[in-house]
Design a protein around this motif. Sequence first.
Motif, PDB file in Angstrom:
ATOM      1  N   SER A  70       1.035  -1.258  -0.005  1.00  0.00           N
ATOM      2  CA  SER A  70       0.126  -0.078   0.004  1.00  0.00           C
ATOM      3  C   SER A  70       0.900   1.238   0.029  1.00  0.00           C
ATOM      4  CB  SER A  70      -0.930   0.045   1.049  1.00  0.00           C
ATOM      5  OG  SER A  70      -1.823   1.080   1.269  1.00  0.00           O
ATOM      6  N   SER A  71       0.446   2.238  -0.839  1.00  0.00           N
ATOM      7  CA  SER A  71       1.273   3.420  -0.983  1.00  0.00           C
ATOM      8  C   SER A  71       0.128   4.589  -0.805  1.00  0.00           C
ATOM      9  CB  SER A  71       1.880   3.417  -2.315  1.00  0.00           C
ATOM     10  OG  SER A  71       3.023   2.603  -2.104  1.00  0.00           O
ATOM     11  N   VAL A  72       0.878   5.893  -0.669  1.00  0.00           N
ATOM     12  CA  VAL A  72       0.113   6.872  -0.495  1.00  0.00           C
ATOM     13  C   VAL A  72       0.745   7.930  -1.622  1.00  0.00           C
ATOM     14  CG1 VAL A  72      -0.515   9.006   0.821  1.00  0.00           C
ATOM     15  CG2 VAL A  72      -0.430   6.974   2.103  1.00  0.00           C
ATOM     16  N   VAL A  73      -0.204   8.330  -2.486  1.00  0.00           N
ATOM     17  CA  VAL A  73       0.051   9.040  -3.577  1.00  0.00           C
ATOM     18  C   VAL A  73      -0.440  10.366  -3.365  1.00  0.00           C
ATOM     19  CG1 VAL A  73      -0.306   9.219  -6.120  1.00  0.00           C
ATOM     20  CG2 VAL A  73       0.099   6.909  -4.896  1.00  0.00           C
ATOM     21  N   HIS A  74       0.390  11.527  -3.909  1.00  0.00           N
ATOM     22  CA  HIS A  74       0.030  12.949  -3.747  1.00  0.00           C
ATOM     23  C   HIS A  74      -0.041  13.680  -5.031  1.00  0.00           C
ATOM     24  CE1 HIS A  74       0.524  12.984   0.810  1.00  0.00           C
ATOM     25  NE2 HIS A  74       1.531  11.974   0.561  1.00  0.00           N
ATOM     26  N   ASN A  76      -1.218  14.360  -8.878  1.00  0.00           N
ATOM     27  CA  ASN A  76      -2.377  14.216  -9.909  1.00  0.00           C
ATOM     28  C   ASN A  76      -3.681  14.319  -9.015  1.00  0.00           C
ATOM     29  OD1 ASN A  76      -0.646  14.898 -12.024  1.00  0.00           O
ATOM     30  ND2 ASN A  76      -0.499  12.451 -12.338  1.00  0.00           N
ATOM     31  N   THR A  77      -3.919  14.750  -7.760  1.00  0.00           N
ATOM     32  CA  THR A  77      -5.001  14.621  -7.029  1.00  0.00           C
ATOM     33  C   THR A  77      -5.174  15.688  -6.167  1.00  0.00           C
ATOM     34  OG1 THR A  77      -6.279  13.135  -5.847  1.00  0.00           O
ATOM     35  CG2 THR A  77      -3.948  12.896  -5.480  1.00  0.00           C
ATOM     36  N   PRO A  78      -6.220  16.299  -5.818  1.00  0.00           N
ATOM     37  CA  PRO A  78      -6.433  17.321  -4.946  1.00  0.00           C
ATOM     38  C   PRO A  78      -5.942  16.842  -3.566  1.00  0.00           C
ATOM     39  CG  PRO A  78      -8.367  17.059  -5.763  1.00  0.00           C
ATOM     40  CD  PRO A  78      -7.395  15.694  -6.285  1.00  0.00           C
ATOM     41  N   ALA A  79      -6.283  15.733  -3.243  1.00  0.00           N
ATOM     42  CA  ALA A  79      -5.936  15.200  -1.825  1.00  0.00           C
ATOM     43  C   ALA A  79      -5.107  13.794  -2.044  1.00  0.00           C
ATOM     44  CB  ALA A  79      -7.028  14.852  -1.154  1.00  0.00           C
ATOM     45  N   ALA A  80      -4.436  13.487  -0.871  1.00  0.00           N
ATOM     46  CA  ALA A  80      -3.785  12.237  -0.827  1.00  0.00           C
ATOM     47  C   ALA A  80      -4.691  11.037  -1.209  1.00  0.00           C
ATOM     48  CB  ALA A  80      -3.002  12.246   0.285  1.00  0.00           C
ATOM     49  N   ARG A  81      -4.070  10.126  -1.755  1.00  0.00           N
ATOM     50  CA  ARG A  81      -5.103   8.880  -1.813  1.00  0.00           C
ATOM     51  C   ARG A  81      -4.200   7.618  -1.950  1.00  0.00           C
ATOM     52  NH1 ARG A  81      -4.721   6.597  -7.167  1.00  0.00           N
ATOM     53  NH2 ARG A  81      -3.616   8.255  -8.523  1.00  0.00           N
ATOM     54  N   ASN A  82      -4.975   6.747  -1.556  1.00  0.00           N
ATOM     55  CA  ASN A  82      -4.219   5.372  -1.331  1.00  0.00           C
ATOM     56  C   ASN A  82      -4.426   4.202  -2.707  1.00  0.00           C
ATOM     57  OD1 ASN A  82      -5.464   2.308  -1.103  1.00  0.00           O
ATOM     58  ND2 ASN A  82      -4.004   2.623   0.684  1.00  0.00           N
ATOM     59  N   VAL A  83      -3.090   3.793  -2.944  1.00  0.00           N
ATOM     60  CA  VAL A  83      -3.220   2.849  -3.968  1.00  0.00           C
ATOM     61  C   VAL A  83      -2.311   1.778  -3.377  1.00  0.00           C
ATOM     62  CG1 VAL A  83      -2.028   2.727  -6.304  1.00  0.00           C
ATOM     63  CG2 VAL A  83      -2.746   4.523  -5.708  1.00  0.00           C
ATOM     64  N   LEU A 102      -5.587   6.674   5.729  1.00  0.00           N
ATOM     65  CA  LEU A 102      -4.417   6.325   4.816  1.00  0.00           C
ATOM     66  C   LEU A 102      -3.015   5.582   5.704  1.00  0.00           C
ATOM     67  CD1 LEU A 102      -4.037   9.666   2.450  1.00  0.00           C
ATOM     68  CD2 LEU A 102      -5.125   7.054   2.123  1.00  0.00           C
ATOM     69  N   ILE A 103      -3.171   6.300   6.906  1.00  0.00           N
ATOM     70  CA  ILE A 103      -2.043   5.646   7.688  1.00  0.00           C
ATOM     71  C   ILE A 103      -2.580   4.383   8.381  1.00  0.00           C
ATOM     72  CG2 ILE A 103      -2.877   6.558   9.976  1.00  0.00           C
ATOM     73  CD1 ILE A 103       0.259   7.519  10.447  1.00  0.00           C
ATOM     74  N   GLY A 104      -3.784   3.762   8.248  1.00  0.00           N
ATOM     75  CA  GLY A 104      -4.279   2.658   8.932  1.00  0.00           C
ATOM     76  C   GLY A 104      -4.397   1.329   7.802  1.00  0.00           C
TER      77      GLY A 104
END
Length: 137
Positions: A70-74, A76-83, A102-104
């Motif tokens: 799991s990664s957090v992507v910042h 091309n998106t207005p808010a951080a998202r999970n991939v 995201l941290i969980g």
Amino acid sequence: MYHHSGSVARQAVGSGAGVLDRTAPDTEAIVFQRCTWCGTATYHRLLCPVCQGSELRTERSEGVGTVRHSSVVHRNTPAARNVSLIEMAEGFVVRGRVMGPLIGIHSGDRVRLSTAKDPVRGEPVFQLVDEPYRAWT
């Protein structure tokens, strides 16, 4: 030179190779392929990655899996998202998003399919099966 017949092209388009399957109006599922020669499960492939066989039958996933990465992507998106990479119970790996903080979200967490196709990104969305037990919560 490789030429394929029209029936094969229609089968590949109609089989929903690695996309969503709506068997009932409220039911969504991920569709994957299983090699008829070696039994390997794959997602959105034309050939088996193990034996290079082209005879793949379409199957419906139960929608249960485990987070492999799991990664957090910042970007091309207005808010951080999970991939996340999700290893499904049938043996194939799919890229998608896991709902939750995201941290969980960690490797080894069990997830269940929530939506087969996110309307914005077009990727599967999963939810955590068990609320994760962490010492800091």
